[in-house]
Scaffold this motif. Sequence first.
Motif, PDB file in Angstrom:
ATOM      1  N   HIS A 192       0.827  -1.213   0.000  1.00  0.00           N
ATOM      2  CA  HIS A 192       0.000   0.000   0.000  1.00  0.00           C
ATOM      3  C   HIS A 192       0.859   1.259   0.000  1.00  0.00           C
ATOM      4  N   TYR A 249      -0.798  -1.580   8.742  1.00  0.00           N
ATOM      5  CA  TYR A 249      -2.093  -0.944   8.473  1.00  0.00           C
ATOM      6  C   TYR A 249      -2.179  -0.654   6.986  1.00  0.00           C
ATOM      7  N   GLU A 302      -7.530   2.981   2.832  1.00  0.00           N
ATOM      8  CA  GLU A 302      -8.931   2.667   2.613  1.00  0.00           C
ATOM      9  C   GLU A 302      -9.136   2.124   1.196  1.00  0.00           C
ATOM     10  N   SER A 332     -10.828   5.050  -1.869  1.00  0.00           N
ATOM     11  CA  SER A 332     -10.116   6.341  -1.880  1.00  0.00           C
ATOM     12  C   SER A 332      -8.598   6.160  -1.886  1.00  0.00           C
ATOM     13  N   CYS A 333      -8.144   5.011  -1.380  1.00  0.00           N
ATOM     14  CA  CYS A 333      -6.701   4.750  -1.218  1.00  0.00           C
ATOM     15  C   CYS A 333      -6.034   5.729  -0.271  1.00  0.00           C
ATOM     16  N   SER A 349      -6.515   6.138   6.732  1.00  0.00           N
ATOM     17  CA  SER A 349      -7.526   6.546   7.691  1.00  0.00           C
ATOM     18  C   SER A 349      -6.930   6.368   9.087  1.00  0.00           C
ATOM     19  N   GLU A 385      -8.506   3.679  11.129  1.00  0.00           N
ATOM     20  CA  GLU A 385      -8.016   2.323  10.835  1.00  0.00           C
ATOM     21  C   GLU A 385      -6.653   2.086  11.517  1.00  0.00           C
ATOM     22  N   THR A 392      -5.525   8.036  -5.461  1.00  0.00           N
ATOM     23  CA  THR A 392      -5.970   9.090  -4.527  1.00  0.00           C
ATOM     24  C   THR A 392      -6.448  10.355  -5.254  1.00  0.00           C
TER      25      THR A 392
END
Length: 419
Positions: free
Chosen positions: A128, A150, A153, A156-157, A160, A163, A314
């Motif tokens: 990610h 982590y 999202e 949206s990438c 958060s 999260e 994004t």
Amino acid sequence: MSVRSNELNRNPLKAVDPELFSTITAERKRQQDNLIMIASENLVSRAVLEAQGSVLTNKYAEGYAGARYYGGCVNVDRAENLACQRAREIFEAEHVNVQPHSGTSANMAVFLAVLKPGDPILGMDLSHGGHLTHGSKVNISGRYYSSFSYKVEPGSCLLSLEEVRKTALKVRPKLLIAGASSYPRLVDYEGFAAIAREVGAIFLVDMAHTAGLTAGGVHPNPVLYADIVTATTHKTFRGPRGGMIFSRQQYAEAIDKAVFPGLQGGPLMHVIAAKAVAFKEAQLPGYAAYQEKVLANAAALAEALSSLGFTIVTGGTDTHLVLVDLRNKNISGMDAEKMLENVGIIVNKNVIPYDPKGANAPSGIRLGSPTLTSRGMMPSQMQEIAVLIEETLAGQSKSGHLDAIRRRVDNICLEYPAY
Ligand SMILES: *Cc1c(COP(=O)(O)O)cnc(C)c1O
């Protein structure tokens, strides 16, 4: 003097090692003749090159200024003190260690300083946008520590904090890591710091990619929020290849001991001198303007590509990098990288968050503006380059099509010399 000793004086490398001389000459030409858009690369100044190519490479200086294990350190002490003093000023840091050989070494030193094997660490998922050294299973960080990650999202990438917080509450990391290699947006360092406090974690920001933006005042300064901050000096920062570690005073001694004698032997004093020069350059008036242009160029590139039908992960960028999702163009990241290299546009294939093809056949490419900005290019060139990228990847097989693009790349390169 003989012809040979004359040549040795004038052009020592060519005389001693013609093969390597021609290799470096070819690399200089490659850097001049291509549009280099690798987000983690840049062009250092001639002053940095001179310092790095200096006789300081001859000196052993294990230890720190004023407390070395070798005699004769008066000049290298001065070089390292200058580097530290300038770095602390630029980043408003209580402490800095400028000896790490690279960003990876800097991160390893932090782990060695504050963790025990098996301790839980929490960083951003590699696929990610995170970095290998933040707990990947193929890296020592994921083998010697108990690593968790982590994610951004779906959709949206974006990161958060909710999260991150949920994962942190579950994992209870000893070290919480923020910072990434291919995340194009601002990271809420203050929000991360609050989560670290809540779960009792030490908070590390790895600003390897964004140190230059911060130094130029166009990006928030994580040193104000984190316990420890690692960085590279060669990405946006525009200095020699290397690492550095900032920290609160409380961690200073542990970090210094972890770098030496924990992890490294003799520091690369020629590189530390070159770091000092780069810090000096970062304090000159033109530096902030340079970093502003880095941001403006990345934004222009994202906008131009988007208007040509590319999907920007994004939706845009707040930084020097643009992550492009190529799935709607029916071309893999690998093929795109190759096709672009054929016309002189150098990028890297890159995974996108939730990449359906996985890391071995990534669906994206990562582009960056620092190197082209160092050559003096502006948003209008970014728009032109976006068109060249689109035309190349559209893959019109008309003969001469790619040759024509290569000639347009040549013209831009000629107009904006690398050195
Ligand atoms: C580039 C990078 C590093 C590693 O730097 P090297 O000098 O290549 O070891 C570490 N962390 C992040 C986030 C990076 O992007």
